[in-house]
Design an enzyme around this catalytic site. Sequence first.
Site, PDB file in Angstrom:
ATOM      1  N   ALA A  80      24.305  21.601   7.924  1.00 60.69           N
ATOM      2  CA  ALA A  80      24.976  20.325   8.187  1.00 60.69           C
ATOM      3  C   ALA A  80      24.674  19.251   7.158  1.00 60.69           C
ATOM      4  O   ALA A  80      23.545  19.076   6.716  1.00 60.69           O
ATOM      5  CB  ALA A  80      24.628  19.774   9.567  1.00 60.69           C
ATOM      6  N   GLY A  81      25.709  18.542   6.793  1.00 58.67           N
ATOM      7  CA  GLY A  81      25.567  17.370   5.939  1.00 58.67           C
ATOM      8  C   GLY A  81      25.704  17.621   4.451  1.00 58.67           C
ATOM      9  O   GLY A  81      25.764  16.688   3.666  1.00 58.67           O
TER      10      GLY A  81
ATOM     11  N   LYS B 273      23.885  31.153  16.577  1.00 62.02           N
ATOM     12  CA  LYS B 273      23.472  29.852  16.064  1.00 62.02           C
ATOM     13  C   LYS B 273      23.580  28.879  17.223  1.00 62.02           C
ATOM     14  O   LYS B 273      24.669  28.636  17.749  1.00 62.02           O
ATOM     15  CB  LYS B 273      24.375  29.422  14.907  1.00 62.02           C
ATOM     16  CG  LYS B 273      23.862  28.158  14.260  1.00 62.02           C
ATOM     17  CD  LYS B 273      24.869  27.555  13.303  1.00 62.02           C
ATOM     18  CE  LYS B 273      24.665  26.056  13.300  1.00 62.02           C
ATOM     19  NZ  LYS B 273      25.828  25.342  12.792  1.00 62.02           N
TER      20      LYS B 273
ATOM     21  N   ASN C  47      30.246  24.192   5.526  1.00 58.39           N
ATOM     22  CA  ASN C  47      31.587  24.409   6.075  1.00 58.39           C
ATOM     23  C   ASN C  47      32.559  23.367   5.532  1.00 58.39           C
ATOM     24  O   ASN C  47      33.331  23.629   4.614  1.00 58.39           O
ATOM     25  CB  ASN C  47      31.553  24.392   7.604  1.00 58.39           C
ATOM     26  CG  ASN C  47      32.870  24.874   8.207  1.00 58.39           C
ATOM     27  OD1 ASN C  47      33.905  24.910   7.564  1.00 58.39           O
ATOM     28  ND2 ASN C  47      32.851  25.265   9.446  1.00 58.39           N
ATOM     29  N   THR C  48      32.466  22.138   6.053  1.00 52.74           N
ATOM     30  CA  THR C  48      33.438  21.112   5.688  1.00 52.74           C
ATOM     31  C   THR C  48      33.553  20.906   4.180  1.00 52.74           C
ATOM     32  O   THR C  48      34.654  20.729   3.656  1.00 52.74           O
ATOM     33  CB  THR C  48      33.060  19.780   6.357  1.00 52.74           C
ATOM     34  OG1 THR C  48      32.791  20.029   7.735  1.00 52.74           O
ATOM     35  CG2 THR C  48      34.173  18.770   6.250  1.00 52.74           C
TER      36      THR C  48
END
Lengths: 329, 257
Positions: free
Chosen positions: B184-185, B96, B206-207
């Site tokens: 992301a996001g 990635k 992830n987060t």
Amino acid sequence: MRVTVVGAGVAGLACAVEFAERGLAVELLERTQRLGAGCCSWYAGGMLAPWCELESAERLIAELGAESLAWWRDKVPGTVLGGSLVVAHGRDSGELKHFARRTERYEWLDADALAALEPDLAGRFERALYFREEGHLDPRAALAALAQRLRARGGEVRFGASGAAAAKSPGECPVVDCTGLAAREVLADLRGVKGEMLVVRLPDLSLSRPVRVLHPRVPVYIVPRGDGHFMIGATMIESDQATRISVRSMLELLGAAYALHPAFGEAEIVEIGTGVRPAFPDNLPRLCRRGDTLYVNGLYRHGFLAAPALARRAADLLLTGREAPEVMH
Amino acid sequence: MLKLYEVELGSRVLLGTARYPSPAILMEAVKASGTQLVTVSLRREAAGERAGQGFWSLIRDLGVRVLPNTAACHSVKEAVTTAHMAREVFGTSWVKLEVIGEDDTLQPDVFALVEAARILAREGFEVFPYTTEDLVVAERLLEAGCRVLMPWGSPIGCGRGLNNPFGLKALRARFPAVPMVIDAGIGVPSHAAQSLELGFDAVLINTAVSQAVDPVRMAAAFARAVAAGREAYLAGPMEPRDMAVPSTPVIGKAFLG
């Protein structure tokens, strides 16, 4: 009854002192030549923050930590139970809410209340979390105080002594192994989590308690060490190499200190250090019995926080055979 | 079934492995999410000395495919070097590719991204580029040899969901055959569901999971949202209208006078 403890980090010293005070004849073996030379405890922050740690740790850590507070206060002079603070800058205020959601036993402070507690932080933050019951200590002074306490109780600390000799004469007396990552051959799922820290000197600024500065990428804490010294820590890197301190890590640590107070821009860098914390996959500490040896290990970033509670459980096991299921493996 | 570089994956959730309370919780979250592909970021210092073995062996033990990433790389050279290390450590040609162009938003440097993608594709890597929704950049990445695209929803870790649904729809429509993963996001499961409803093939999270109060439970919630979003996409969602349309016909209604 005699007992041999191997490894004079915080786990080994706490065990040795607890055993000696409960009537055992203790010999503490340390492979290096001086206190702190071989252990990550030397580089610890020394925060006694069981409820703050709930932010990323399981409840067991808070329980062991809460139980350990009084032990430190009673046994190590210089232990400060003055609470701890958590702050975030304006655009990171969401982090503060998130932190509050995951922790407990805190109160919200506004700018005035914060200024009353820490006058040097006046006007710098609109809100803060105050964990009134938490504390901190100077890890190096605490290790020395524990060694002294052990000797005063008739215990012996032998430097430059390998634990191998103790392990080879089984049956003579129980061995309590607190050697951290060095026990990897037996405790195969231990891994290292590297931490980098620094100590700066800034006589102009005074803080009475540890302050965590939240940031989505690099949360950092700053612990007053007295005499104008502050410890700034600590990174968490999945690595077992206790060498190499990266520029990025230093930028992050220093940046956070500067964000807490610009006066840190003028501070003198006294020391940069790195250690590797021993951790099991669940990041929780364990007592493991293997043959005649009891291992106390995996204290991760909770060495000073949880060592006394683990030492108590180890002593219970040795003296009464009572197992503490929450930490036995 | 989701197919990325000829590999079929049974789940449309991709999970990042950073910032979990512990590796044990990460492992449980992986199980709960049903994912078959996790991303791992390599710190170069750790790779160089083989110092991260403990963590990496835990990742390998997860029993899912690993997609190493080049997180925190700011230049073509750094990204290419990190990709080489990742190939060695994880024994995979998948990477990635992230090249960060701006520190505050962690926005990709799309110029360096295209260049690094070209180099890596030529070297035999199978590149998953972290990009924006920009059509022209997407075109260049495909020309450079990428066969999967990973457009952002919003900046990394911000949890704001899909910032520009219009742009993302245009990207989806422009390259209907290219597998696309929203990367992301993503903050909450509804963002993930929305991504799949728009026709994106998968999401990388992830987060949103690792920083949840209960990561394992959140991982399971994402699994359901992604499954629901995919089903909704296949079922063909209705188009929004500007006026109300009664779902019950009025004709024949009893006359109540």
